[in-house]
Enzyme design. Sequence first.
Site, PDB file in Angstrom:
ATOM      1  N   THR A   1      19.314   3.455  -4.636  1.00  0.00           N
ATOM      2  CA  THR A   1      20.331   4.146  -5.275  1.00  0.00           C
ATOM      3  C   THR A   1      21.375   3.597  -3.731  1.00  0.00           C
ATOM      4  O   THR A   1      21.273   4.420  -2.695  1.00  0.00           O
ATOM      5  CB  THR A   1      20.947   5.138  -5.770  1.00  0.00           C
ATOM      6  OG1 THR A   1      20.260   5.300  -6.747  1.00  0.00           O
ATOM      7  CG2 THR A   1      22.254   4.889  -6.142  1.00  0.00           C
ATOM      8  N   CYS A   2      22.453   2.780  -4.094  1.00  0.00           N
ATOM      9  CA  CYS A   2      23.402   2.349  -2.806  1.00  0.00           C
ATOM     10  C   CYS A   2      24.809   3.491  -3.058  1.00  0.00           C
ATOM     11  O   CYS A   2      25.287   3.658  -4.641  1.00  0.00           O
ATOM     12  CB  CYS A   2      23.718   1.043  -2.558  1.00  0.00           C
ATOM     13  SG  CYS A   2      25.213   0.713  -2.022  1.00  0.00           S
ATOM     14  N   ILE A   3      24.874   4.436  -1.763  1.00  0.00           N
ATOM     15  CA  ILE A   3      26.230   5.069  -1.692  1.00  0.00           C
ATOM     16  C   ILE A   3      27.411   4.362  -1.084  1.00  0.00           C
ATOM     17  O   ILE A   3      28.270   5.290  -0.740  1.00  0.00           O
ATOM     18  CB  ILE A   3      25.650   6.148  -1.658  1.00  0.00           C
ATOM     19  CG1 ILE A   3      25.459   6.013  -0.910  1.00  0.00           C
ATOM     20  CG2 ILE A   3      24.639   6.730  -2.424  1.00  0.00           C
ATOM     21  CD1 ILE A   3      24.834   7.687   0.504  1.00  0.00           C
ATOM     22  N   ALA A   4      27.218   3.215  -0.868  1.00  0.00           N
ATOM     23  CA  ALA A   4      28.556   2.649   0.506  1.00  0.00           C
ATOM     24  C   ALA A   4      30.126   2.453  -0.596  1.00  0.00           C
ATOM     25  O   ALA A   4      29.153   2.149  -1.263  1.00  0.00           O
ATOM     26  CB  ALA A   4      27.633   1.624   1.056  1.00  0.00           C
TER      27      ALA A   4
END
Length: 123
Positions: free
Chosen positions: A4-7
């Site tokens: 999962t990308c959290i940016a």
Amino acid sequence: MQITCIAVDYVFVPKSRVDEFTKAILKTLQNWYGSDPQKSKDYGRIVSQKHFDRLMSLIDHRQSGDIIAGGQSDREDRYIAPTIITNVDFHDVKLMGEEIFGPILPIITYNDIEEPMGLIAKQ
């Protein structure tokens, strides 16, 4: 395994609270990095010249928005100041067309919560 990308690529803020929101961000940046983030031991650098150039292109060739903080850069140091851009058009192909993965935060304002919900649903 799932990744999962959290940016954060952008933030939606009610027009009535944009000043309050930007003041809070600026205060936080000051608290975290001082008056000159480039001199802060806690502020990272861009991983490569290629990514530095890509990020600067997003800033320099955006089609909308006003830089209210940051925008300064040093290519040799691969440094880009934390950059806050207000009045961004969600349809700005250059700035909003790809994931940012850098110290650039576009702020998109709205009047009614249905506006951002509709834009997100179309993606």
